[in-house]
Design a protein around this motif. Structure first.
Motif, PDB file in Angstrom:
ATOM      1  N   ALA A 132       4.560  -3.453   2.433  1.00  0.00           N
ATOM      2  CA  ALA A 132       3.185  -3.581   2.930  1.00  0.00           C
ATOM      3  C   ALA A 132       2.255  -2.589   2.237  1.00  0.00           C
ATOM      4  CB  ALA A 132       3.155  -3.375   4.443  1.00  0.00           C
ATOM      5  N   SER A 133       2.742  -1.330   2.055  1.00  0.00           N
ATOM      6  CA  SER A 133       1.909  -0.331   1.382  1.00  0.00           C
ATOM      7  C   SER A 133       1.634  -0.732  -0.069  1.00  0.00           C
ATOM      8  CB  SER A 133       2.589   1.040   1.440  1.00  0.00           C
ATOM      9  OG  SER A 133       3.760   1.058   0.643  1.00  0.00           O
ATOM     10  N   ARG A 134       2.622  -1.355  -0.711  1.00  0.00           N
ATOM     11  CA  ARG A 134       2.404  -1.787  -2.093  1.00  0.00           C
ATOM     12  C   ARG A 134       1.470  -2.985  -2.160  1.00  0.00           C
ATOM     13  NH1 ARG A 134       5.966   0.928  -5.319  1.00  0.00           N
ATOM     14  NH2 ARG A 134       7.724   1.915  -4.245  1.00  0.00           N
ATOM     15  N   SER A 135       1.550  -3.847  -1.152  1.00  0.00           N
ATOM     16  CA  SER A 135       0.649  -4.996  -1.146  1.00  0.00           C
ATOM     17  C   SER A 135      -0.800  -4.566  -0.964  1.00  0.00           C
ATOM     18  CB  SER A 135       1.054  -5.976  -0.043  1.00  0.00           C
ATOM     19  OG  SER A 135       0.839  -5.407   1.234  1.00  0.00           O
ATOM     20  N   PHE A 136      -1.023  -3.455  -0.276  1.00  0.00           N
ATOM     21  CA  PHE A 136      -2.370  -2.893  -0.132  1.00  0.00           C
ATOM     22  C   PHE A 136      -2.760  -2.040  -1.330  1.00  0.00           C
ATOM     23  CE2 PHE A 136      -1.591  -3.622   4.481  1.00  0.00           C
ATOM     24  CZ  PHE A 136      -2.714  -4.397   4.739  1.00  0.00           C
ATOM     25  N   ARG A 137      -1.855  -1.978  -2.319  1.00  0.00           N
ATOM     26  CA  ARG A 137      -2.084  -1.262  -3.567  1.00  0.00           C
ATOM     27  C   ARG A 137      -2.403   0.211  -3.330  1.00  0.00           C
ATOM     28  NH1 ARG A 137      -5.433  -5.550  -7.439  1.00  0.00           N
ATOM     29  NH2 ARG A 137      -3.839  -7.211  -7.344  1.00  0.00           N
ATOM     30  N   LEU A 138      -1.656   0.817  -2.426  1.00  0.00           N
ATOM     31  CA  LEU A 138      -1.795   2.251  -2.218  1.00  0.00           C
ATOM     32  C   LEU A 138      -1.160   2.992  -3.385  1.00  0.00           C
ATOM     33  CD1 LEU A 138      -0.884   2.637   1.580  1.00  0.00           C
ATOM     34  CD2 LEU A 138      -3.144   2.351   0.550  1.00  0.00           C
ATOM     35  N   SER A 139      -1.796   4.053  -3.810  1.00  0.00           N
ATOM     36  CA  SER A 139      -1.199   4.880  -4.851  1.00  0.00           C
ATOM     37  C   SER A 139      -0.015   5.649  -4.271  1.00  0.00           C
ATOM     38  CB  SER A 139      -2.238   5.860  -5.411  1.00  0.00           C
ATOM     39  OG  SER A 139      -2.604   6.808  -4.408  1.00  0.00           O
ATOM     40  N   SER A 140       0.783   6.264  -5.151  1.00  0.00           N
ATOM     41  CA  SER A 140       1.923   7.036  -4.667  1.00  0.00           C
ATOM     42  C   SER A 140       1.490   8.181  -3.770  1.00  0.00           C
ATOM     43  CB  SER A 140       2.726   7.581  -5.854  1.00  0.00           C
ATOM     44  OG  SER A 140       1.896   8.369  -6.691  1.00  0.00           O
ATOM     45  N   TRP A 141       0.340   8.790  -4.051  1.00  0.00           N
ATOM     46  CA  TRP A 141      -0.196   9.867  -3.214  1.00  0.00           C
ATOM     47  C   TRP A 141      -0.579   9.333  -1.838  1.00  0.00           C
ATOM     48  CZ3 TRP A 141      -0.723  15.074  -3.212  1.00  0.00           C
ATOM     49  CH2 TRP A 141      -1.686  15.635  -2.378  1.00  0.00           C
ATOM     50  N   GLN A 142      -1.290   8.198  -1.809  1.00  0.00           N
ATOM     51  CA  GLN A 142      -1.690   7.613  -0.533  1.00  0.00           C
ATOM     52  C   GLN A 142      -0.485   7.139   0.271  1.00  0.00           C
ATOM     53  OE1 GLN A 142      -4.334   4.686  -2.288  1.00  0.00           O
ATOM     54  NE2 GLN A 142      -6.130   5.721  -1.462  1.00  0.00           N
ATOM     55  N   ARG A 143       0.482   6.524  -0.433  1.00  0.00           N
ATOM     56  CA  ARG A 143       1.672   6.048   0.262  1.00  0.00           C
ATOM     57  C   ARG A 143       2.452   7.221   0.872  1.00  0.00           C
ATOM     58  NH1 ARG A 143       3.266   3.109  -3.505  1.00  0.00           N
ATOM     59  NH2 ARG A 143       4.920   4.367  -4.419  1.00  0.00           N
ATOM     60  N   PHE A 144       2.461   8.351   0.187  1.00  0.00           N
ATOM     61  CA  PHE A 144       3.178   9.526   0.693  1.00  0.00           C
ATOM     62  C   PHE A 144       2.560  10.009   2.006  1.00  0.00           C
ATOM     63  CE2 PHE A 144       3.656  14.195   0.829  1.00  0.00           C
ATOM     64  CZ  PHE A 144       5.035  14.286   0.873  1.00  0.00           C
ATOM     65  N   TRP A 145       1.234  10.141   2.047  1.00  0.00           N
ATOM     66  CA  TRP A 145       0.588  10.717   3.226  1.00  0.00           C
ATOM     67  C   TRP A 145       0.349   9.715   4.337  1.00  0.00           C
ATOM     68  CZ3 TRP A 145       0.849  15.626   3.854  1.00  0.00           C
ATOM     69  CH2 TRP A 145       0.860  16.483   2.756  1.00  0.00           C
ATOM     70  N   ARG A 146       0.230   8.427   3.991  1.00  0.00           N
ATOM     71  CA  ARG A 146      -0.104   7.437   5.017  1.00  0.00           C
ATOM     72  C   ARG A 146       1.095   6.620   5.482  1.00  0.00           C
ATOM     73  NH1 ARG A 146      -5.703   4.645   3.221  1.00  0.00           N
ATOM     74  NH2 ARG A 146      -5.634   4.049   5.408  1.00  0.00           N
ATOM     75  N   LEU A 147       2.217   6.707   4.776  1.00  0.00           N
ATOM     76  CA  LEU A 147       3.421   5.990   5.196  1.00  0.00           C
ATOM     77  C   LEU A 147       4.616   6.924   5.358  1.00  0.00           C
ATOM     78  CD1 LEU A 147       5.246   3.560   5.739  1.00  0.00           C
ATOM     79  CD2 LEU A 147       5.434   3.239   3.251  1.00  0.00           C
ATOM     80  N   GLU A 148       4.967   7.609   4.276  1.00  0.00           N
ATOM     81  CA  GLU A 148       6.232   8.349   4.265  1.00  0.00           C
ATOM     82  C   GLU A 148       6.205   9.580   5.168  1.00  0.00           C
ATOM     83  OE1 GLU A 148       7.458   7.012  -0.289  1.00  0.00           O
ATOM     84  OE2 GLU A 148       6.338   8.871   0.084  1.00  0.00           O
ATOM     85  N   VAL A 149       5.140  10.360   5.105  1.00  0.00           N
ATOM     86  CA  VAL A 149       5.055  11.540   5.981  1.00  0.00           C
ATOM     87  C   VAL A 149       4.978  11.133   7.454  1.00  0.00           C
ATOM     88  CG1 VAL A 149       3.635  13.526   6.616  1.00  0.00           C
ATOM     89  CG2 VAL A 149       4.116  13.055   4.209  1.00  0.00           C
TER      90      VAL A 149
END
Length: 580
Positions: free
Chosen positions: A168-185
């Motif tokens: 889902a995060s990739r489909s929203f084209r989140l960058s690796s930085w955004q994916r780290f703070w908005r999904l993984e953390v």
């Protein structure tokens, strides 16, 4: 304008302070005053430590408790920074993982005394003639008892992010930085909070070693609860030991209410589930902050800054660099993997050559064989104790974690038990073993797991707390119960968390053997045959070749144990038991 006037008059009072603001600002200013009072002593000259020996007067304990708590808070902040950097690098880079995770196994196996043996003089040289150098050494020692558990927890969470959330995060084209703070953390936050809590409590286990320790001719005695307990044990003063336990309980209750309970309640919103959850844990401090007006207004710039930074689309790959370029293909090729592995093996061989050369100056192969035999004794103790702790604490942790209200009540008690230094139990263990004529090789062993078994309990509670409610409801609708429920539902759900806790408990037990295999009460000292006792005796004698040999053998044992048992289990959990 007539339509906007009521809205303006209704909004204006919300910018004025209320009673909750008064309480919040009082707590903040009180914390600043305590921080300034405790921090001022670190700038004093080193000679002052010798002029003011540790007093067993109970009236000195509040100041000692403040000094110890500030050291532990400084160590936990350093541990969080280390966790985010180290675990992220290991989880995101396959080649970095090849180096960082085995290195973390080794770092976890190096005892606190081992770190202090080689760092005390260095920190004192950085700040000559000042208490600050000794304080840094103590903070670093506490850091080594906290950071590895938190790093393993965060690494485990990053490796087990559900695939559908990642897609889902990739489909929203989140960058690796955004994916780290908005999904993984956020996904890792519940487990990280519980492991931070455990690390904070686990730091108390080694606080005696970090505040009252002798390494050869160098003696460290910092004012604190740890040095107070060490002096009370040396003087056989049970009343002073009791006062220390009472103050520890008060401090643990204070930071449970002011720090960890708000964090647990805040982290609840990051639970991964698709249906309404059970009753969320609460916190009076979090409720207080939510009801403030001026205090929230003062914090709003910080919140705005955090949101802005986490939402920035940072680009780590220069624009125009194609993913299938020649450089990218070479970097990801099999030849590059073999080259990296060759460099890694060369570095390991060089380190081993240096260690063997240093140890061989005074020791022989017979000494190495003796240390290997002692390591086998300690290995047997660790295996038996971790198995017993698993049987006892996994069912209890599941029962507590699935009941938020129970977890909320058990949390302070579990923190206190986890923080209870084994040194305080030594007098009772020594007296019982001597009077009953028991074998120290057997009956000193439980002291090794006294402070480390809680890693299993806290991680299992974290795993059960994060277990999705919709899966529990699905299991109930299919009437899965009894042993099938344990085998097919909850054990697979908590297994990644259990493995993380078991790795930390195993490494912590090896570390705890340093203080558990040599127990003293006044002039009476009991010693068990094991690697921990060997390192402790070598450290007290300042015998650096034997210290290096003992630590090297302990690192080998822990690394092999993790490689052959825990790592395969962790890989299985990451691949087969993810909540997808």
């Amino acid at each position: 304008m007539a339509f906007h006037t009521p809205a303006l008059t209704a909004e204006r009072p919300r910018t004025l302070p209320n009673l909750w603001d008064l309480v919040a600002f009082s707590l903040v200013f009180g914390a600043i005053v305590l921080l300034a009072h405790g921090g001022r002593a670190t700038l004093a000259p080193l000679a002052g430590l010798e002029q003011t020996p540790i007093s067993l007067d109970p009236m000195a304990l509040p100041d000692y408790a403040l000094r110890t708590t500030l050291r532990m808070l400084a160590a936990i902040v350093a541990s969080l920074v280390f966790t985010f950097v180290y675990a992220t690098a290991a989880a995101k880079s396959r080649r970095a993982e090849m180096v960082l995770i085995p290195l973390l196994d080794i770092l976890q196996s190096v005892p606190v005394l081992g770190f202090l043996s080689f760092t005390v003089v260095g920190f004192m040289a950085l700040f000559p003639g000042q208490v600050l150098g000794v304080e840094c050494a103590a903070v670093f020692a506490i850091f080594t008892s906290q950071a590895w558990n938190m790093t393993f927890s965060f690494y485990q969470s990053l490796k087990t992010v559900p695939r559908d959330l990642d897609e889902a995060s990739r489909s929203f084209r989140l960058s690796s930085w955004q994916r780290f703070w908005r999904l993984e953390v956020p996904f890792a936050m519940p487990g990280l909070v519980w492991n931070t809590m455990m690390s904070m409590s686990g730091g108390w286990f080694f606080v005696v070693a970090s505040e009252a320790i002798s390494v050869g001719d160098t003696t460290i005695t910092l004012p604190g609860v740890g040095s107070y307990v060490a002096r009370a044990i040396d003087q056989r003063d049970l009343a002073a030991v009791g006062w220390a336990v009472l103050v520890m309980g008060a401090v643990i209750l204070a930071y449970d209410q002011l720090l960890f309970r708000p964090l647990v309640a805040w982290a609840e919103k990051f639970r991964f589930e698709q249906s309404a959850g059970t009753t969320a844990p609460g916190s009076w401090l979090l409720t207080l902050v939510q009801r403030t007006r001026l205090f929230q207004l003062a914090l709003s710039p910080v919140g705005f800054l955090v949101r802005t930074v986490s939402r920035r689309r940072f680009a780590f790959i220069p624009a125009g660099t194609a993913g299938d370029s020649v450089v990218a293909r070479l970097w990801s090729s099999r030849a590059a993997d073999w080259g990296f592995a060759a460099l890694l093996l060369a570095a390991i061989a060089y380190a081993l050559w240096q260690i063997i050369g240093f140890v061989a100056t005074e020791l022989s192969w017979g000494d190495a064989g003796e240390v290997l035999l002692l390591g086998s004794f300690t290995l047997i103790r660790v295996v038996v104790l971790i198995a017993l702790a698993t049987v006892v604490w996994v069912p209890i942790g599941v029962w507590v974690g699935l009941r938020p209200r129970v977890a909320e009540r058990v949390q302070p008690l579990a923190q206190f038990l986890a923080a209870f230094p084994a040194n305080i139990a030594f007098p009772f263990a020594v007296v019982a073993i001597v009077r009953l004529g028991l074998d120290p090789d057997i009956w000193l062993a439980p002291l090794m797991v006294l402070g480390t078994q809680w890693y299993i309990l806290f991680n299992v509670i974290a795993g059960a707390s994060a277990f999705p409610t919709d899966l529990r409801e699905a299991a109930a609708s299919f009437r899965i119960g009894g042993w099938n429920w344990w085998r097919k539902v909850i054990l697979p759900g908590i297994f990644p968390y259990y493995v993380t806790g078991a790795i930390s408990a195993s490494g912590g037990s090896w570390n705890a053997s340093i203080v558990a295999e040599v127990a003293s009460w006044g002039d009476t000292t009991l010693t068990a045959h094991g690697l921990g006792a060997y390192i402790a005796q070598a450290t007290c004698a300042g015998d650096y070749p034997r210290i290096v040999l003992g630590i090297a053998v302990m690192s080998v044992f822990v690394s092999l144990f993790n490689r052959l048992l825990w790592r395969p289990l962790f890989t299985f959990a990451a691949r087969r038991l993810r909540l997808d």
